[in-house]
Design a protein around this motif. Sequence first.
Motif, mmCIF file in Angstrom:
data_model
loop_
_atom_site.group_PDB
_atom_site.id
_atom_site.type_symbol
_atom_site.label_atom_id
_atom_site.label_comp_id
_atom_site.label_asym_id
_atom_site.label_seq_id
_atom_site.Cartn_x
_atom_site.Cartn_y
_atom_site.Cartn_z
ATOM 1 N N THR A 41 -3.755 5.257 6.117
ATOM 2 C CA THR A 41 -3.838 5.925 4.819
ATOM 3 C C THR A 41 -4.691 7.174 4.975
ATOM 4 O OG1 THR A 41 -3.748 3.770 3.750
ATOM 5 C CG2 THR A 41 -4.435 5.634 2.394
ATOM 6 N N SER A 92 0.384 0.630 7.305
ATOM 7 C CA SER A 92 1.680 0.329 6.697
ATOM 8 C C SER A 92 2.687 -0.106 7.753
ATOM 9 C CB SER A 92 2.200 1.548 5.920
ATOM 10 O OG SER A 92 2.114 2.720 6.706
ATOM 11 N N SER A 131 -1.883 -3.371 -0.716
ATOM 12 C CA SER A 131 -1.212 -2.562 -1.735
ATOM 13 C C SER A 131 0.288 -2.619 -1.523
ATOM 14 C CB SER A 131 -1.708 -1.107 -1.720
ATOM 15 O OG SER A 131 -1.241 -0.425 -0.570
ATOM 16 N N TYR A 132 0.972 -2.191 -2.528
ATOM 17 C CA TYR A 132 2.412 -2.345 -2.671
ATOM 18 C C TYR A 132 3.037 -0.964 -2.621
ATOM 19 C CZ TYR A 132 6.490 -3.708 -5.643
ATOM 20 O OH TYR A 132 7.722 -3.957 -6.174
ATOM 21 N N GLU A 133 4.016 -0.743 -1.774
ATOM 22 C CA GLU A 133 4.502 0.607 -1.501
ATOM 23 C C GLU A 133 6.024 0.670 -1.565
ATOM 24 O OE1 GLU A 133 3.472 4.198 -1.226
ATOM 25 O OE2 GLU A 133 1.944 3.153 -0.072
ATOM 26 N N LEU A 233 7.393 6.877 1.696
ATOM 27 C CA LEU A 233 6.474 6.088 0.878
ATOM 28 C C LEU A 233 6.234 6.774 -0.467
ATOM 29 C CD1 LEU A 233 3.899 5.058 3.637
ATOM 30 C CD2 LEU A 233 5.962 3.850 2.883
ATOM 31 N N SER A 235 4.073 6.402 -3.006
ATOM 32 C CA SER A 235 2.780 6.734 -3.612
ATOM 33 C C SER A 235 2.345 8.151 -3.262
ATOM 34 C CB SER A 235 1.712 5.742 -3.145
ATOM 35 O OG SER A 235 1.503 5.829 -1.752
ATOM 36 N N TYR A 236 2.636 8.595 -2.050
ATOM 37 C CA TYR A 236 2.276 9.957 -1.658
ATOM 38 C C TYR A 236 3.025 10.981 -2.505
ATOM 39 C CZ TYR A 236 -0.134 8.157 2.486
ATOM 40 O OH TYR A 236 -0.997 7.504 3.324
ATOM 41 N N ARG A 261 0.876 -2.269 2.603
ATOM 42 C CA ARG A 261 -0.223 -1.717 3.400
ATOM 43 C C ARG A 261 -1.076 -2.914 3.791
ATOM 44 N NH1 ARG A 261 -0.980 3.717 3.583
ATOM 45 N NH2 ARG A 261 0.503 3.849 1.854
ATOM 46 N N LEU A 297 -2.439 4.009 -5.135
ATOM 47 C CA LEU A 297 -1.692 3.001 -4.386
ATOM 48 C C LEU A 297 -1.446 1.820 -5.310
ATOM 49 C CD1 LEU A 297 -3.684 3.094 -1.021
ATOM 50 C CD2 LEU A 297 -1.556 4.285 -1.559
#
Length: 349
Positions: A41, A92, A131-133, A233, A235-236, A261, A297
Amino acid sequence: MKYAWLLLLVMAGPVLAAPGDVQRFPAKGPAVAKLRIHGSTDIEVFATVIADYQRLHPGTEILYEDVITQDIYARYLRDRSGPQAPDMLISSGMDLQTKLVNDGHALPHRSVQTDALPAWAQWRHEAFGISYEPVAIVYNTRTLPAARVPHTRRQLLELLRAPDAPLQGRVGTYDVERSSVGYLLATQDAQRGSIAGALLGALGDNAVLREERTGVLLDKVASGELSLVYNVLGSYAQARIDGGAPLAIIEPEDYTLVVLRTAVIPRTGPHPEEARRFLDYLLSPRGQQVLSREARLMPIVTGNARSDDAPGRSRRPIQLGPGLLVYLDALKRRQFLDAWRSSVEPAGR
């Protein structure tokens, strides 16, 4: 709170680190503990989490090293007994984290926080999703008309094959030979999607741009150099959108892969108790809130992580466990990469 995370970054010092750079977060009081983290991350994302942890534990000095997923695995095996040995690995690259556990390199940990995880988000009490991605299609809203935006992989295939070639030289994805996350996602597509091979071939016919890191792909689609990127991904991308970038996210309706993650406490880390305490913080309600609100995230222990708790969604979490080891077999990996390369690099192009 929208810009609170930026203030924290300024207070923490320079954080725009290149991959492999180390950011030191000094203890906020008398130093009584240390923690060294190797994470995939970006530091500028994870700095907010570290800052909050140090509010609770001001005596902990933290060193965070931004390392690409492939290198987290390789460097741990190389440096696990040396002075730079990490206390925690956060990646990840779920398959490589699973392999470290399978090969006996992880310490077990069990607590109220870890027991709250869904069964598919932890393995042997040694690998833990933090976390969930969701894995998404991201496109530039200025260069791709809304009427042509694909919402399924079949629609993406049709767009790639369209006579006017709107994505020729303007589509990107991970380079699975360099990106372990990209490799994981490509192998998952191959197992789940009947059109995975045709889609790869169409990406190749459109001169797909392949990159190792999510940020580079998003830079190119935000600038308009690319119109669309596949399997990145989410979230980015959301962080870029919140900052004003002309981007939009599509979670494919046929299925949306979900990457975890994943945190592992390596067996040879010099500060295992601090690593356990940090893991429990990450999985606590407060830590999950900071991951969600400040680091952008998605939290994993609030119900959002369960595919059946997301009405109208087609999310398919990738489950931690031995199934992830299949495509790490040397022969299977070589065969997969050969087939992938022949698809995205068609002869004569």
